[in-house]
Structure formats: C-alpha cells, structure tokens
Design a protein around this motif. Structure first.
Motif, short mmCIF file in Angstrom:
data_model
loop_
_atom_site.label_atom_id
_atom_site.label_comp_id
_atom_site.label_asym_id
_atom_site.label_seq_id
_atom_site.Cartn_x
_atom_site.Cartn_y
_atom_site.Cartn_z
N LEU A 1 -22.98 16.08 31.85
CA LEU A 1 -22.45 14.79 31.96
C LEU A 1 -22.78 14.02 31.01
CD1 LEU A 1 -25.68 14.20 34.20
CD2 LEU A 1 -23.66 13.35 34.51
N VAL A 2 -23.58 14.81 29.54
CA VAL A 2 -24.02 13.71 27.84
C VAL A 2 -22.40 14.42 27.54
CG1 VAL A 2 -24.92 13.94 26.06
CG2 VAL A 2 -26.52 13.84 27.67
N LEU A 3 -21.71 15.68 27.62
CA LEU A 3 -20.76 15.82 26.93
C LEU A 3 -19.56 15.20 27.39
CD1 LEU A 3 -21.34 19.99 26.83
CD2 LEU A 3 -21.31 18.60 24.63
N GLY A 4 -19.62 14.46 28.50
CA GLY A 4 -18.38 14.01 29.09
C GLY A 4 -17.91 12.79 28.52
N ASP A 5 -18.83 12.19 28.23
CA ASP A 5 -18.88 10.98 27.20
C ASP A 5 -19.33 10.90 25.66
OD1 ASP A 5 -18.78 8.10 27.50
OD2 ASP A 5 -20.43 7.20 28.76
N GLY B 1 -9.82 16.43 25.07
CA GLY B 1 -10.79 17.51 26.53
C GLY B 1 -12.47 17.93 26.24
N PRO B 2 -13.16 17.74 27.29
CA PRO B 2 -14.76 17.96 26.69
C PRO B 2 -15.00 19.23 26.65
CG PRO B 2 -14.17 17.93 29.24
CD PRO B 2 -12.88 16.88 28.59
N PRO B 3 -15.71 19.24 25.36
CA PRO B 3 -16.05 20.56 25.69
C PRO B 3 -17.15 21.72 26.53
CG PRO B 3 -17.56 19.05 23.99
CD PRO B 3 -16.19 18.39 24.47
N ARG B 4 -17.31 22.72 26.15
CA ARG B 4 -18.37 23.52 26.54
C ARG B 4 -20.11 22.95 26.73
NH1 ARG B 4 -18.21 29.34 27.16
NH2 ARG B 4 -20.06 29.49 25.91
#
Lengths: 461, 129
Positions: A325-329, A377-380
C-alpha cells in the motif's frame, strides 16, 4: 645503486603490478615481470575517485595489512632484481601523512625481510599561505567547470595537495633512491619517470604510462593482474603478465577512454600527450605495439591542485518498507515525509532550513539516479535512508531523532492508520562524523617543476 | 544549508520518436558494454562500446545521441556536453561536468558508476541484420 643512470638504453621495461597499491596481485605476476626483464616497478597508491573524505580527513582508503602485503612482495622484487620501486599518491590522497604511512609500513617490512633499500619520500602538501601568494600574483587558474579561486576557499581547506609530474621522482631517483614514496602525483608520472631518465621519447612514454596506470585494466581480463610495457625510441609494446590474458589493439586503445574527459589529449604538468594519430597493432595474440604518440611541451609548467574542506557532520537513519500500500504511493509518501520532517524540526529544535540539510533516498525505487531514473513501477521493497547534515554532529543527530517516529510510522496521505516500518538497527541513528567536499580544480604556475615539492632522502639501514 | 527538495521520480520521456518505436531497440542491447565513471571529481564520462559498425553508426548518429539528448537525459546544459565519436573502436564517448558535487549530501553515486543506465536505455531503430 647499480641500476644504471649512466648507460644509454635501447628500451625500458615498466612493470605495473596492479591499479592500486593494496588491491593485490598474484605472486606469479611478479615472477613473470622479473623473468621478462622489468627495469622498474611503478604502482599507484591513490585516487580522488572514492570521494573527498580521504583528502579532507587525510585517511587512506586501503587497509594497512593489504598495503603491507603488496609492499612486501614489491620491495623484495625490487631488491632481488636491483630495480627501482616507485609508488605514487601514497595513502590514497597523497597527503604528507599518507606518504609517511606507506613509508612506515615499508620500513617495517624491510626490517622484517632484512632489506637495505634507500628510500625517498616526496611530499606534495601545499600551504594555503603560499598558495595565496601565487593567487594574488595571478598564477592560479581555474579548470572547467570551476571558476576563479578566492583566498577564503584556499583558507577553508583541511588539506591541499599538488599533483606532481615526473620531475620530483626523477630527482629522487637521480639522488640515489631505490624506492620512491611520492605524495600526490599524476597517475602517469610514476610510470613515466624512469623511462624519461633513460632517454625514452616523451610521446610513447606518457602514452605507455596512461595505458599501464590501472594494471590489468587494458587487457581482456582486468582482474588477472598486471602488465609489462616496453618503451623504445619509436613507441611501446605492452603485454599482460597473466599468460591467460591478452592485450588487443582494442583493449589497449580503449584504456585511453578510462576516467578521461578527452580520449585523445591529456594534460601533464609539463605538456600535453596527444594520441590522435597513434596506431595500435597486434604483434601476436596477446601483445600490442603502439606508435605515433606525441607530446607537446607546454610553455608554462603547471601543477594541478586538489583541496577538500569540511562540509558538515552527518547522521544516517534508515528504515525499510515492504507494505504494498505504501510502496504503491511512494511519491506522495516521500513528499509528505520531507514536509513533516521540516515542520517538526522547526517546531522542536527551532532550526530554520538553512541550519541543516537532509536527503531522503529511496533505495529500491530511485535512490541511485534520483530524478534521472527512467524506469517506473512499484518496487517490491524499499530502504528509506535519511541522511542529515549539520554544522555539528549533535544537531545532525537531533534532526534524525526528530525524524525517527516518522521513519517508523508515517502513513501515506490516504491511509487512516499508522503503519510500522522495518528498522535495520537499534539505535536507528548512525553518526557518520565529518563530511568533506572537493573545492579546488585549479592549476598553479610552478616556478620550477620541483619547487612545490619536498624530497627527503632516507639512509639504508 | 537548505532543505533538500528532491523531485519525484517522473516518467522521463524516452527519446525514441514514434516512427522508430515498433522496430526500436535500446542502445544497451546493441552494445558490448555501456559504462560511466568519474573523470576526476568534477566530470562524468560515459562510453558506449558498440558491438559492430552498424550498431556504432546508430550510436554515433546525432538523431539519437547528441548534446541535446544528453542534456535532456542528465539535466545538464547542452553547451557543457562533449561527445567523441571513435569509429575505429566502435565507441561513442560522452563527458559533462558533474551536476552534483562528488561526496556532497546530494551525491548518491560517488564514482558515477551507475549513471550510464539512462543512456543505455535510449532507443534506436533496430539495425538490419
């Protein structure tokens, strides 16, 4: 010393065992170099490449055990073959204490090995007071991209060194030194000095010196060890000392590109190397001959200055995020982090934004290239590194401590609960101590090629 | 000292014109090696070692690698960019002043060793086999 300064030579063989003293090399490298008739051993001991801290703090990058290991091998080889050993830019930055550090390690090795070699130390540190006289006399000039120097900048440096050419090394050798520990020197000067003494032409000599500066880097296997270069009246030949590696016309020519702005011209204190018309020809499948290199002697001898000053004290804190959720934003999250850190530091410490600075780096997202990062792109997972700088260590650490609850719990603008992130250590803050910056990229017109340097000759035991 | 403001990772525009997009390939895929490094504390230098003459011609073509393209990729002044095209080695070499002072608070690549990546991602038409 019986290695002759009196016999005219047809050629001079330069042995470069490794790109940096302390980086290591196989003993077979040395054996083969001596078997092939090496006339001199030259090895670089430093660089500005790893940043300003080594000059600013006058601390070596290499560890004593690794430097002593390489010195033991090379001092024994120099004694056995009765050939000079020349080390440049001692102690990484070439400060006076760097020269003394390497020379001290060598003295210990020589005592343990029972070697009697006459050692010269060449010091390259410059005093701001002397340089200010050169500055006011109009003898200091900027190199791009820096501008005119001020006396205040000179005064602010913790250490200033001048990069010597071959001349002080030549003087030390001609005074009878068998081993030379030089302060800051051009990477090429340490390999060029001995062939120039023996009357080899400047063009091929300086070109050879540039090609051997990084040891095996000009071969097909850069990790395989050193090289031997043979300079003569028309050019030079080069071969790797690992029999499995090869020098090819491409591998040798390509080394002119390495860490240079201009691959065809390179300025030295007494002139400029010009390889525009150089030819690279394979002699066999592992040796290359180079001809056509030229050297244009300059009207004015100049010494390049390097100086570093304290830029502040730094404290690091880093946490890590795995929550998608945090990585996506992440963009909005990190912008919020910067804003709130600034607010809290103002509220709690009363510091304005010109009293400290910080960098928030998202490793795994864009930390390396920052705004130049082309991928999206979102990282892992992401490591969040907070790097704080302030005029004193306590302030830097205080800012990091104010930021600590945010590094643990800051939600994204859309979250209505507090996440908890993954700290890597406890305590979270790591004090880095003093940080430095390079502030000089200038040349000084030197009254003579050796007058900015001091040579001290030691006695054999 | 002032607070550091780091722009968010923006989607950097690629330099590939639409006309070459369907048959395009990254320069890095046509290279033996793409590398970057400091050239002293104040300069960055990078090299495209191309696989063959056909790939070299693309890398050397001002339509794909020029002072303006480098200025855009690395946010430097095009007037400060130096490009050396060396056909005998199939190499294009590029140098420009370091935009961020080495070792400073904002320097995240001390040796400038990872700065070749945006250059390697520049797209060119796929050369004919």
């Amino acid at each position: 010393m019986s290695t002759t300064h009196d016999r005219p030579a047809d050629s001079v063989r330069v042995f470069a065992p490794t790109g940096m003293l302390g980086a290591g090399f196989a003993e077979s490298t040395v054996e083969r170099a001596l078997a092939l008739g090496a006339d001199v051993i030259s090895v670089d001991g430093g660089s500005t490449d790893s940043g300003p801290a080594y000059l600013g703090a006058s601390k070596p990058k290499t560890t004593a055990a690794a430097v002593a290991r390489d010195l033991r091998s090379l001092l024994k080889a120099a004694a056995r073959a009765d050939i000079p050993l020349i080390v440049g830019s001692c102690g990484t930055s070439g400060t006076d204490s760097g020269v003394d550090w390497v020379a001290g390690l060598a003295a210990q090795v020589m005592a343990e090995e029972g070697l009697d070699l006459r050692v010269a130390r060449i010091y390259s540190e410059q005093s701001a007071v002397d340089l200010k006289e050169h500055l006011s006399a109009g003898r200091i000039h900027p190199l791009p991209p820096l501008g005119q120097l001020t006396a205040e900048t000179l005064q602010s440096c913790t250490h200033i060194v001048g990069a010597m050419g071959h001349e002080p090394i030549v003087e030390a050798l001609q005074s009878g030194a068998q081993v030379v520990f030089a302060g800051r020197a051009t990477d090429t000067a340490i390999a060029a000095a001995y062939p120039l003494i023996k009357g080899m032409p400047a063009g091929p000599t300086w070109h050879m010196a540039k090609i051997v500066e990084c040891g095996g880097q000009c071969t097909t296997n850069p990790r395989a060890g050193g090289v031997l270069a043979t300079v003569d009246a028309q050019g030079f030949e080069i071969e790797p000392l690992d029999t499995d590696a090869a020098c090819t016309p491409t591998s040798v020519a390509a080394h002119m590109l390495y860490e240079t702005v201009n691959p065809f011209r390179m300025r030295e204190p007494d002139g400029e190397l010009d390889v525009s018309d150089a030819t690279y020809v394979a002699l066999d499948d592992r040796r290359v001959r180079v001809e056509g290199s030229r050297f244009h002697v300059a009207e004015q001898h100049t010494i390049k200055l390097e100086g570093a000053r304290l830029s502040g004290y730094e404290t690091i804190s880093f946490s890590a995020i795995r929550d998608p959720l945090v990585l996506g934003d992440l963009g909005r999250w990190s912008a919020l982090m910067r804003t709130i850190i600034t607010e809290r530091v103002g509220q709690t410490l009363g510091l304005s934004t010109d009293e400290y600075a910080f960098d928030l780096r998202l490793y795994g997202h864009n930390a390396v290239l920052d705004e130049l990062e082309p991928e999206t792109g979102p990282p892992r997972e992401v490591a969040v590194m907070l790097l704080v700088s302030a005029a004193d260590q306590a302030t830097a650490t205080a800012v990091a401590k104010v930021a600590n609850p945010l590094m643990l719990h800051l939600p994204t603008p859309d979250m209505d609960y507090l996440p908890s992130f993954a700290f890597a250590t406890s305590p979270a803050e790591i004090e880095r101590g003093a940080a430095y910056e390079f502030v000089l990229n200038h040349v000084v017109e030197s009254p003579t090629p050796t007058s900015l340097f001091r040579i001290e000759m030691g006695e054999t035991r | 000292m002032s607070e550091t403001t780091v722009p968010e990772a923006a989607a950097v525009e690629t330099v590939a014109p639409d006309s070459v997009a369907p048959e395009s390939v990254a320069l890095g895929e046509l290279a033996l090696e793409v590398r970057s490094k400091n050239a002293g504390p104040f300069w960055v230098t990078m090299e495209l070692f191309m696989r063959d003459a056909a790939s070299y011609r693309l890398a050397a073509d001002e339509a794909y690698v020029s002072e303006q393209v480098i200025a855009h990729l690395y946010r430097v002044d095009a007037d400060d960019v130096q490009i050396f095209r060396i056909p005998s080695l199939n190499v294009v070499k590029i140098s420009f002043p370091r935009p961020i002072s080495q070792g400073s608070l904002r320097d995240r690549d001390m040796h400038a060793g990872q700065h070749h990546v945006p250059l390697a991602l520049v797209r060119v038409p796929r050369p004919e086999a």
